[in-house]
Scaffold this motif. Structure first.
Motif, PDB file in Angstrom:
ATOM      1  N   ARG A 105     -11.888   8.195   7.661  1.00 47.43           N
ATOM      2  CA  ARG A 105     -10.965   7.108   7.986  1.00 47.43           C
ATOM      3  C   ARG A 105      -9.534   7.619   8.157  1.00 47.43           C
ATOM      4  O   ARG A 105      -9.070   8.521   7.448  1.00 47.43           O
ATOM      5  CB  ARG A 105     -11.003   6.073   6.870  1.00 47.43           C
ATOM      6  CG  ARG A 105     -10.001   4.953   7.032  1.00 47.43           C
ATOM      7  CD  ARG A 105     -10.161   3.915   5.933  1.00 47.43           C
ATOM      8  NE  ARG A 105      -9.105   2.918   6.012  1.00 47.43           N
ATOM      9  CZ  ARG A 105      -9.007   1.880   5.190  1.00 47.43           C
ATOM     10  NH1 ARG A 105      -9.920   1.694   4.252  1.00 47.43           N
ATOM     11  NH2 ARG A 105      -8.011   1.021   5.308  1.00 47.43           N
TER      12      ARG A 105
ATOM     13  N   GLU B  67     -13.279  11.198   3.397  1.00 48.55           N
ATOM     14  CA  GLU B  67     -13.496  10.128   4.354  1.00 48.55           C
ATOM     15  C   GLU B  67     -13.077  10.547   5.754  1.00 48.55           C
ATOM     16  O   GLU B  67     -12.214  11.403   5.932  1.00 48.55           O
ATOM     17  CB  GLU B  67     -12.676   8.894   3.946  1.00 48.55           C
ATOM     18  CG  GLU B  67     -13.031   8.345   2.576  1.00 48.55           C
ATOM     19  CD  GLU B  67     -12.194   7.131   2.247  1.00 48.55           C
ATOM     20  OE1 GLU B  67     -12.713   6.010   2.374  1.00 48.55           O
ATOM     21  OE2 GLU B  67     -11.029   7.305   1.882  1.00 48.55           O
TER      22      GLU B  67
ATOM     23  N   TYR C  97      -5.783   6.545   7.589  1.00 47.00           N
ATOM     24  CA  TYR C  97      -4.983   5.590   6.829  1.00 47.00           C
ATOM     25  C   TYR C  97      -3.594   5.475   7.437  1.00 47.00           C
ATOM     26  O   TYR C  97      -3.112   6.398   8.106  1.00 47.00           O
ATOM     27  CB  TYR C  97      -4.853   6.044   5.364  1.00 47.00           C
ATOM     28  CG  TYR C  97      -6.089   5.814   4.536  1.00 47.00           C
ATOM     29  CD1 TYR C  97      -6.274   4.614   3.841  1.00 47.00           C
ATOM     30  CD2 TYR C  97      -7.074   6.786   4.439  1.00 47.00           C
ATOM     31  CE1 TYR C  97      -7.404   4.403   3.072  1.00 47.00           C
ATOM     32  CE2 TYR C  97      -8.212   6.580   3.673  1.00 47.00           C
ATOM     33  CZ  TYR C  97      -8.372   5.390   2.991  1.00 47.00           C
ATOM     34  OH  TYR C  97      -9.490   5.174   2.235  1.00 47.00           O
TER      35      TYR C  97
ATOM     36  N   PHE D  70       0.831  -1.197   0.000  1.00 47.53           N
ATOM     37  CA  PHE D  70       0.000   0.000   0.000  1.00 47.53           C
ATOM     38  C   PHE D  70       0.871   1.255   0.000  1.00 47.53           C
ATOM     39  O   PHE D  70       1.749   1.419   0.848  1.00 47.53           O
ATOM     40  CB  PHE D  70      -0.909   0.019   1.224  1.00 47.53           C
ATOM     41  CG  PHE D  70      -1.742   1.273   1.349  1.00 47.53           C
ATOM     42  CD1 PHE D  70      -2.771   1.532   0.467  1.00 47.53           C
ATOM     43  CD2 PHE D  70      -1.482   2.196   2.351  1.00 47.53           C
ATOM     44  CE1 PHE D  70      -3.533   2.672   0.572  1.00 47.53           C
ATOM     45  CE2 PHE D  70      -2.243   3.347   2.476  1.00 47.53           C
ATOM     46  CZ  PHE D  70      -3.271   3.589   1.577  1.00 47.53           C
TER      47      PHE D  70
ATOM     48  N   LYS E  67       0.539   7.952   9.660  1.00 46.96           N
ATOM     49  CA  LYS E  67      -0.916   8.020   9.740  1.00 46.96           C
ATOM     50  C   LYS E  67      -1.390   9.314   9.090  1.00 46.96           C
ATOM     51  O   LYS E  67      -0.817  10.385   9.340  1.00 46.96           O
ATOM     52  CB  LYS E  67      -1.369   7.986  11.199  1.00 46.96           C
ATOM     53  CG  LYS E  67      -0.917   6.760  11.979  1.00 46.96           C
ATOM     54  CD  LYS E  67      -1.603   5.502  11.510  1.00 46.96           C
ATOM     55  CE  LYS E  67      -1.277   4.328  12.426  1.00 46.96           C
ATOM     56  NZ  LYS E  67      -1.897   3.065  11.938  1.00 46.96           N
TER      57      LYS E  67
ATOM     58  N   LYS F  65     -11.588   5.309  -4.637  1.00 51.38           N
ATOM     59  CA  LYS F  65     -11.819   6.173  -3.484  1.00 51.38           C
ATOM     60  C   LYS F  65     -11.281   7.588  -3.675  1.00 51.38           C
ATOM     61  O   LYS F  65     -11.449   8.440  -2.806  1.00 51.38           O
ATOM     62  CB  LYS F  65     -11.169   5.566  -2.234  1.00 51.38           C
ATOM     63  CG  LYS F  65     -11.849   4.315  -1.728  1.00 51.38           C
ATOM     64  CD  LYS F  65     -11.274   3.896  -0.382  1.00 51.38           C
ATOM     65  CE  LYS F  65     -12.036   2.703   0.186  1.00 51.38           C
ATOM     66  NZ  LYS F  65     -11.536   2.319   1.522  1.00 51.38           N
TER      67      LYS F  65
ATOM     68  N   ARG G  45      -4.504   5.823  -2.052  1.00 55.87           N
ATOM     69  CA  ARG G  45      -5.715   5.016  -1.921  1.00 55.87           C
ATOM     70  C   ARG G  45      -6.075   4.311  -3.223  1.00 55.87           C
ATOM     71  O   ARG G  45      -5.651   4.728  -4.308  1.00 55.87           O
ATOM     72  CB  ARG G  45      -6.897   5.910  -1.513  1.00 55.87           C
ATOM     73  CG  ARG G  45      -6.775   6.545  -0.154  1.00 55.87           C
ATOM     74  CD  ARG G  45      -7.956   7.477   0.097  1.00 55.87           C
ATOM     75  NE  ARG G  45      -7.985   8.571  -0.872  1.00 55.87           N
ATOM     76  CZ  ARG G  45      -8.984   9.441  -1.007  1.00 55.87           C
ATOM     77  NH1 ARG G  45     -10.054   9.315  -0.243  1.00 55.87           N
ATOM     78  NH2 ARG G  45      -8.924  10.400  -1.894  1.00 55.87           N
TER      79      ARG G  45
END
Length: 228
Positions: free
Chosen positions: A203, A201, A205, A20, A215, A196, A192
């Motif tokens: 969220r 969002e 990550y 990722f 983060k 998306k 992402r």
């Protein structure tokens, strides 16, 4: 068909510890660096004699983390927003019949230290621990074809994210300018999944870069780093 087996000639030591967030192509993160360590019996200076005359090299490697997933005849390229399927051979997807990758990277220098032969690389898209099958010199007159048609990937992707840092994070990175620039280089392309990209969002990550767990949160085209 005759089966083939290959022996790794080297291994990559990279700041990218997980799939990722890795740049989707080489050349997109100029601040990224890695070391390609040659493995026995290939770790001899004679094997790289003359390679330092070239500024860039081709690295042939194995998609080792996705190899067990097998292949699919069609994939959803991020360049098409992840909404359109193309044939796997029209893409550089990791999900291939033979999990082989190819990257052209900058060769910064070659280090010989005892039994270690190390190739210091820049501008990479390689996962930490990547097994290397071969190295070849990049030759501009034959390898660079500016008149070539590149289909749906005709132009380089754009940096779509403005990257900022919480004040506490900025302080932590004050003495780590190279790491800060690498974080900006990687996150500005929005790591992402393509489907998306247009969403805002709540969220949080996370992405492993070096020994840091970066983060971040995203609001439209603004990305803010909130933790390390």
């Amino acid at each position: 068909m005759t089966p083939f087996s290959f022996q790794s000639i080297g291994i990559v030591h990279s700041p990218f510890k997980e799939k990722f967030g890795i740049p989707r192509q080489p050349g997109l993160a100029p601040s990224s660096k890695a070391v390609l360590e040659l493995l026995p019996p290939f770790n001899v200076p004679d094997a790289v004699n003359g390679l330092d005359q070239f500024s860039h090299i081709w690295v042939v490697f194995v998609f080792h983390e996705t190899a067990q997933r097998g292949w699919t005849p069609t994939v959803r390229p991020p360049r098409l927003g992840g909404n359109e399927r193309m044939g796997v051979f029209a893409t550089r997807s990791t999900h291939r019949p033979n999990p082989i990758g190819l990257s052209v990277v900058e060769l910064d220098r070659i280090e010989v230290n005892g039994e270690k032969v190390l190739l210091h690389l820049k501008n990479i898209d390689l996962l930490d621990g990547t097994p290397v099958l071969d190295i070849k010199p990049y030759i501009p007159y034959s390898d660079a074809l500016p008149q070539a048609n590149a289909g749906f990937a005709a132009s380089a992707p754009e940096r779509i994210m403005t990257v900022s840092f919480d004040s506490a994070i900025a302080e932590q990175l004050a003495d780590l300018p190279d790491l800060k620039q690498l974080i900006i280089d990687v996150l500005s392309f929005d790591p992402r999944p393509a489907y998306k990209v247009e969403k805002s969002e709540d969220r949080v990550y996370g992405m492993a870069i070096g020994d840091k767990d970066v983060k971040f949160i995203i609001d439209k085209n603004k990305l803010r780093v909130i933790g390390l």
